[in-house]
Design a protein around this motif. Structure first.
Motif, PDB file in Angstrom:
ATOM      1  N   SER A  16       0.807  -1.225   0.000  1.00 27.61           N
ATOM      2  CA  SER A  16       0.000   0.000   0.000  1.00 27.61           C
ATOM      3  C   SER A  16       0.837   1.270   0.000  1.00 27.61           C
ATOM      4  O   SER A  16       0.293   2.370  -0.104  1.00 27.61           O
ATOM      5  CB  SER A  16      -0.933   0.008   1.220  1.00 27.61           C
ATOM      6  N   LYS A  17       2.145   1.121   0.139  1.00 27.07           N
ATOM      7  CA  LYS A  17       3.019   2.303   0.229  1.00 27.07           C
ATOM      8  C   LYS A  17       4.387   1.966  -0.322  1.00 27.07           C
ATOM      9  O   LYS A  17       4.742   0.785  -0.457  1.00 27.07           O
ATOM     10  CB  LYS A  17       3.206   2.702   1.701  1.00 27.07           C
ATOM     11  N   ILE A  19       7.961   1.006  -1.503  1.00 26.15           N
ATOM     12  CA  ILE A  19       8.522   0.034  -2.444  1.00 26.15           C
ATOM     13  C   ILE A  19       7.474  -0.994  -2.861  1.00 26.15           C
ATOM     14  O   ILE A  19       7.391  -1.374  -4.038  1.00 26.15           O
ATOM     15  CB  ILE A  19       9.752  -0.645  -1.809  1.00 26.15           C
ATOM     16  N   GLY A  20       6.665  -1.455  -1.916  1.00 24.87           N
ATOM     17  CA  GLY A  20       5.642  -2.452  -2.249  1.00 24.87           C
ATOM     18  C   GLY A  20       4.664  -1.922  -3.277  1.00 24.87           C
ATOM     19  O   GLY A  20       4.259  -2.633  -4.202  1.00 24.87           O
ATOM     20  N   MET A  37      -1.442  -6.333   0.021  1.00 24.36           N
ATOM     21  CA  MET A  37      -1.882  -6.597   1.396  1.00 24.36           C
ATOM     22  C   MET A  37      -1.172  -5.636   2.336  1.00 24.36           C
ATOM     23  O   MET A  37       0.031  -5.388   2.201  1.00 24.36           O
ATOM     24  CB  MET A  37      -1.532  -8.044   1.750  1.00 24.36           C
ATOM     25  N   GLY A  60      -4.280  -7.438   5.863  1.00 17.30           N
ATOM     26  CA  GLY A  60      -3.522  -8.602   6.311  1.00 17.30           C
ATOM     27  C   GLY A  60      -2.319  -8.130   7.102  1.00 17.30           C
ATOM     28  O   GLY A  60      -1.746  -7.085   6.805  1.00 17.30           O
ATOM     29  N   VAL A  62       1.394  -9.401   8.489  1.00 13.56           N
ATOM     30  CA  VAL A  62       2.384 -10.470   8.308  1.00 13.56           C
ATOM     31  C   VAL A  62       2.871 -11.062   9.634  1.00 13.56           C
ATOM     32  O   VAL A  62       3.557 -12.081   9.635  1.00 13.56           O
ATOM     33  CB  VAL A  62       3.601 -10.010   7.459  1.00 13.56           C
ATOM     34  N   THR A  63       2.521 -10.429  10.747  1.00 13.13           N
ATOM     35  CA  THR A  63       2.894 -11.009  12.042  1.00 13.13           C
ATOM     36  C   THR A  63       1.812 -11.962  12.559  1.00 13.13           C
ATOM     37  O   THR A  63       1.963 -12.529  13.637  1.00 13.13           O
ATOM     38  CB  THR A  63       3.140  -9.915  13.112  1.00 13.13           C
ATOM     39  N   ALA A  89       6.639  -6.506   3.097  1.00 10.13           N
ATOM     40  CA  ALA A  89       6.257  -5.686   4.260  1.00 10.13           C
ATOM     41  C   ALA A  89       7.426  -5.567   5.236  1.00 10.13           C
ATOM     42  O   ALA A  89       8.109  -6.557   5.530  1.00 10.13           O
ATOM     43  CB  ALA A  89       5.057  -6.301   4.967  1.00 10.13           C
ATOM     44  N   PHE A  92      10.982   0.036   9.980  1.00  7.80           N
ATOM     45  CA  PHE A  92      12.369   0.431  10.267  1.00  7.80           C
ATOM     46  C   PHE A  92      12.449   1.598  11.246  1.00  7.80           C
ATOM     47  O   PHE A  92      13.085   2.624  10.967  1.00  7.80           O
ATOM     48  CB  PHE A  92      13.130   0.760   8.977  1.00  7.80           C
ATOM     49  N   THR A 138      11.950  -8.707  -0.159  1.00  5.02           N
ATOM     50  CA  THR A 138      12.606  -7.395  -0.125  1.00  5.02           C
ATOM     51  C   THR A 138      13.473  -7.349   1.126  1.00  5.02           C
ATOM     52  O   THR A 138      12.970  -7.271   2.245  1.00  5.02           O
ATOM     53  CB  THR A 138      11.598  -6.238  -0.080  1.00  5.02           C
ATOM     54  N   SER A 139      14.781  -7.435   0.933  1.00  2.00           N
ATOM     55  CA  SER A 139      15.735  -7.302   2.044  1.00  2.00           C
ATOM     56  C   SER A 139      16.240  -5.861   2.032  1.00  2.00           C
ATOM     57  O   SER A 139      15.448  -4.919   1.925  1.00  2.00           O
ATOM     58  CB  SER A 139      16.854  -8.328   1.892  1.00  2.00           C
ATOM     59  N   SER A 140      17.527  -5.655   2.134  1.00  2.00           N
ATOM     60  CA  SER A 140      18.107  -4.302   2.156  1.00  2.00           C
ATOM     61  C   SER A 140      19.612  -4.436   2.030  1.00  2.00           C
ATOM     62  O   SER A 140      20.171  -5.507   2.304  1.00  2.00           O
ATOM     63  CB  SER A 140      17.767  -3.608   3.489  1.00  2.00           C
ATOM     64  N   LYS A 158      17.187  -7.965   8.331  1.00  2.00           N
ATOM     65  CA  LYS A 158      17.385  -7.965   6.870  1.00  2.00           C
ATOM     66  C   LYS A 158      18.443  -9.001   6.460  1.00  2.00           C
ATOM     67  O   LYS A 158      18.328  -9.643   5.413  1.00  2.00           O
ATOM     68  CB  LYS A 158      17.765  -6.558   6.395  1.00  2.00           C
ATOM     69  N   ILE A 187      15.825   4.389  -1.334  1.00  2.00           N
ATOM     70  CA  ILE A 187      14.755   4.520  -2.318  1.00  2.00           C
ATOM     71  C   ILE A 187      13.807   5.633  -1.888  1.00  2.00           C
ATOM     72  O   ILE A 187      13.459   5.734  -0.702  1.00  2.00           O
ATOM     73  CB  ILE A 187      13.969   3.184  -2.427  1.00  2.00           C
ATOM     74  N   GLU A 190       7.267   7.663   0.217  1.00  2.00           N
ATOM     75  CA  GLU A 190       6.522   8.764   0.820  1.00  2.00           C
ATOM     76  C   GLU A 190       7.258   9.284   2.062  1.00  2.00           C
ATOM     77  O   GLU A 190       7.348  10.494   2.286  1.00  2.00           O
ATOM     78  CB  GLU A 190       5.112   8.328   1.225  1.00  2.00           C
TER      79      GLU A 190
HETATM   80  P1  NAP Z   1       6.860   1.941   3.829  1.00  2.00           P
HETATM   81  O1  NAP Z   1       6.766   2.995   2.793  1.00  2.00           O
HETATM   82  O2  NAP Z   1       6.836   2.324   5.276  1.00  2.00           O
HETATM   83  O3  NAP Z   1       5.681   0.884   3.581  1.00  2.00           O
HETATM   84  C1  NAP Z   1       5.583  -0.242   4.400  1.00  2.00           C
HETATM   85  C2  NAP Z   1       4.434  -1.103   3.916  1.00  2.00           C
HETATM   86  O4  NAP Z   1       4.374  -2.270   4.736  1.00  2.00           O
HETATM   87  C3  NAP Z   1       3.076  -0.423   4.054  1.00  2.00           C
HETATM   88  O5  NAP Z   1       2.237  -0.883   3.010  1.00  2.00           O
HETATM   89  C4  NAP Z   1       2.569  -0.935   5.404  1.00  2.00           C
HETATM   90  O6  NAP Z   1       1.132  -0.831   5.453  1.00  2.00           O
HETATM   91  C5  NAP Z   1       3.087  -2.372   5.351  1.00  2.00           C
HETATM   92  N1  NAP Z   1       3.242  -3.045   6.640  1.00  2.00           N
HETATM   93  C6  NAP Z   1       3.948  -2.651   7.725  1.00  2.00           C
HETATM   94  N2  NAP Z   1       3.814  -3.553   8.714  1.00  2.00           N
HETATM   95  C7  NAP Z   1       3.026  -4.545   8.229  1.00  2.00           C
HETATM   96  C8  NAP Z   1       2.515  -5.759   8.766  1.00  2.00           C
HETATM   97  N3  NAP Z   1       2.783  -6.130  10.027  1.00  2.00           N
HETATM   98  N4  NAP Z   1       1.729  -6.529   7.978  1.00  2.00           N
HETATM   99  C9  NAP Z   1       1.440  -6.165   6.709  1.00  2.00           C
HETATM  100  N5  NAP Z   1       1.882  -5.029   6.149  1.00  2.00           N
HETATM  101  C10 NAP Z   1       2.661  -4.225   6.911  1.00  2.00           C
HETATM  102  O7  NAP Z   1       8.170   1.054   3.646  1.00  2.00           O
HETATM  103  P2  NAP Z   1       9.219   0.965   2.420  1.00  2.00           P
HETATM  104  O8  NAP Z   1      10.269   1.980   2.622  1.00  2.00           O
HETATM  105  O9  NAP Z   1       8.500   0.894   1.130  1.00  2.00           O
HETATM  106  O10 NAP Z   1       9.881  -0.466   2.747  1.00  2.00           O
HETATM  107  C11 NAP Z   1       9.351  -1.665   2.183  1.00  2.00           C
HETATM  108  C12 NAP Z   1      10.386  -2.752   2.290  1.00  2.00           C
HETATM  109  O11 NAP Z   1      11.577  -2.324   1.642  1.00  2.00           O
HETATM  110  C13 NAP Z   1      10.771  -3.085   3.737  1.00  2.00           C
HETATM  111  O12 NAP Z   1      10.965  -4.476   3.860  1.00  2.00           O
HETATM  112  C14 NAP Z   1      12.075  -2.351   3.920  1.00  2.00           C
HETATM  113  O13 NAP Z   1      12.897  -2.969   4.879  1.00  2.00           O
HETATM  114  C15 NAP Z   1      12.669  -2.447   2.534  1.00  2.00           C
HETATM  115  N6  NAP Z   1      13.672  -1.425   2.223  1.00  2.00           N
HETATM  116  C16 NAP Z   1      13.305  -0.103   2.083  1.00  2.00           C
HETATM  117  C17 NAP Z   1      14.293   0.835   1.717  1.00  2.00           C
HETATM  118  C18 NAP Z   1      13.955   2.286   1.458  1.00  2.00           C
HETATM  119  O14 NAP Z   1      14.854   3.073   1.111  1.00  2.00           O
HETATM  120  N7  NAP Z   1      12.703   2.705   1.575  1.00  2.00           N
HETATM  121  C19 NAP Z   1      15.616   0.433   1.561  1.00  2.00           C
HETATM  122  C20 NAP Z   1      15.936  -0.908   1.744  1.00  2.00           C
HETATM  123  C21 NAP Z   1      14.948  -1.827   2.057  1.00  2.00           C
HETATM  124  P3  NAP Z   1       0.335  -0.838   6.862  1.00  2.00           P
HETATM  125  O15 NAP Z   1       1.034   0.137   7.767  1.00  2.00           O
HETATM  126  O16 NAP Z   1      -1.080  -0.452   6.514  1.00  2.00           O
HETATM  127  O17 NAP Z   1       0.412  -2.242   7.360  1.00  2.00           O
END
Ligand code: NAP
Length: 256
Positions: A16-17, A19-20, A37, A60, A62-63, A89, A92, A138-140, A158, A187, A190
């Motif tokens: 919903s936000k 990278i996903g 989800m 949904g 994931v925990t 999901a 951080f 999706t790791s990091s 990660k 990346i 938002e």
């Molecule tokens: P984000 O913008 O904060 O989005 C997180 C997403 O995960 C949201 O859709 C959130 O929706 C969902 N989520 C969180 N907890 C959840 C749960 N318990 N069950 C189901 N959904 C859940 O995060 P992002 O930056 O895109 O990061 C996504 C992935 O990329 C993560 O695994 C992160 O470690 C990895 N990553 C990100 C970066 C970066 O620069 N952004 C870099 C390296 C790796 P809800 O809150 O509605 O559940």
């Protein structure tokens, strides 16, 4: 390549936000039937409508194993199966090691690492029935390759995902299911966009390609691992970071 994902059913956790959402958009535009989800099901449904191409959104967590089982079941009923799981999901929140509480550790570990295990386990019965079963984690770079003060729990989760993946891919190989991981650098999501242009510019300065990553950059890497053409690739990682991990020093970056 993208034709091989056409009409495949793809579930993106945390779609919903950030990278996903980017992964979901790339897959939907390539012709996949996408389900996103997130804990906030209304937000997931709203984002799915914005993505279009028949994408759906559902609640949904994931925990929570039961929520994954019922959510994946609903997706399979709606679309006739599941071919690809993007276990994306993650959370951080920052916390310094000396003062981190067990609850802070558990929140990150439960979502990022245990959440990956629970998501994969719940998807297996559906992926086994597919002739193109794929799991993309999706790791990091943080943890598997680099470190960042304030994120010991995150880095451990990660890196742990990759240890999980390297044995999961062996157990699932007999079903033709592959398991691979994308390691994003910094990346623009938002959350990061909200921190302002100056902050983003300072972060981009450490990237040889001179810019932060876009969510679609991660989506395209995930699309490769999910494709039919990547059927002989399993247990592998791809770093998508604009070269960020490469400079040996600030001087090396300055001389480039
Ligand atoms: P984000 O913008 O904060 O989005 C997180 C997403 O995960 C949201 O859709 C959130 O929706 C969902 N989520 C969180 N907890 C959840 C749960 N318990 N069950 C189901 N959904 C859940 O995060 P992002 O930056 O895109 O990061 C996504 C992935 O990329 C993560 O695994 C992160 O470690 C990895 N990553 C990100 C970066 C970066 O620069 N952004 C870099 C390296 C790796 P809800 O809150 O509605 O559940």
């Amino acid at each position: 390549m993208s034709h091989s994902i056409k009409d495949r059913v793809v579930v993106v956790t945390g779609g919903s936000k950030g990278i996903g959402r980017g992964i979901a958009q790339v897959f939907a535009e390539a012709g996949a039937r996408v389900a996103i989800m997130a804990r906030d099901g209304k937000q997931a449904a709203a984002v799915a409508a914005e993505i279009g191409h028949g994408a759906i959104g559902l609640a949904g967590d994931v925990t929570d194993k039961a929520s994954l089982v019922s959510g994946f079941g609903a997706v399979a009923q709606r679309f006739g199966g599941i071919d690809v799981l993007c276990a994306n999901a993650g959370v951080f929140p920052s916390a310094r090691l000396e003062t981190m509480t067990e609850a802070e550790w558990d929140h990150v570990s439960d979502t990022n690492l245990k959440g990956t295990f629970l998501s994969v386990q719940a998807a297996i019965p559906f992926l086994k029935k597919s002739d193109q079963g794929r799991i993309v984690v999706t790791s990091s770079i943080t943890g598997p390759v680099t470190g960042f003060p304030g994120w010991t729990h995150y880095a451990a989760s990660k890196a742990g995902q990759l240890g999980f993946m390297r044995t999961a891919c062996m157990e699932l190989a007999k079903y033709g299911i592959t398991v691979n991981a994308v390691l994003p650098g910094n990346i623009v999501t938002e959350g990061l966009a909200g921190m302002g242009a100056a902050y983003q510019a300072s972060m981009a300065a450490s990237v040889p390609l001179g810019r932060l990553g876009a969510v679609a950059d991660i989506g395209h890497a995930a699309l490769y691992f999910a494709s039919k053409e990547a059927g002989y690739v399993t247990g592998q990682t791809i770093i998508v970071d604009g070269g960020q991990i490469l400079p040996e020093s600030l001087d090396a970056l300055a001389q480039a």
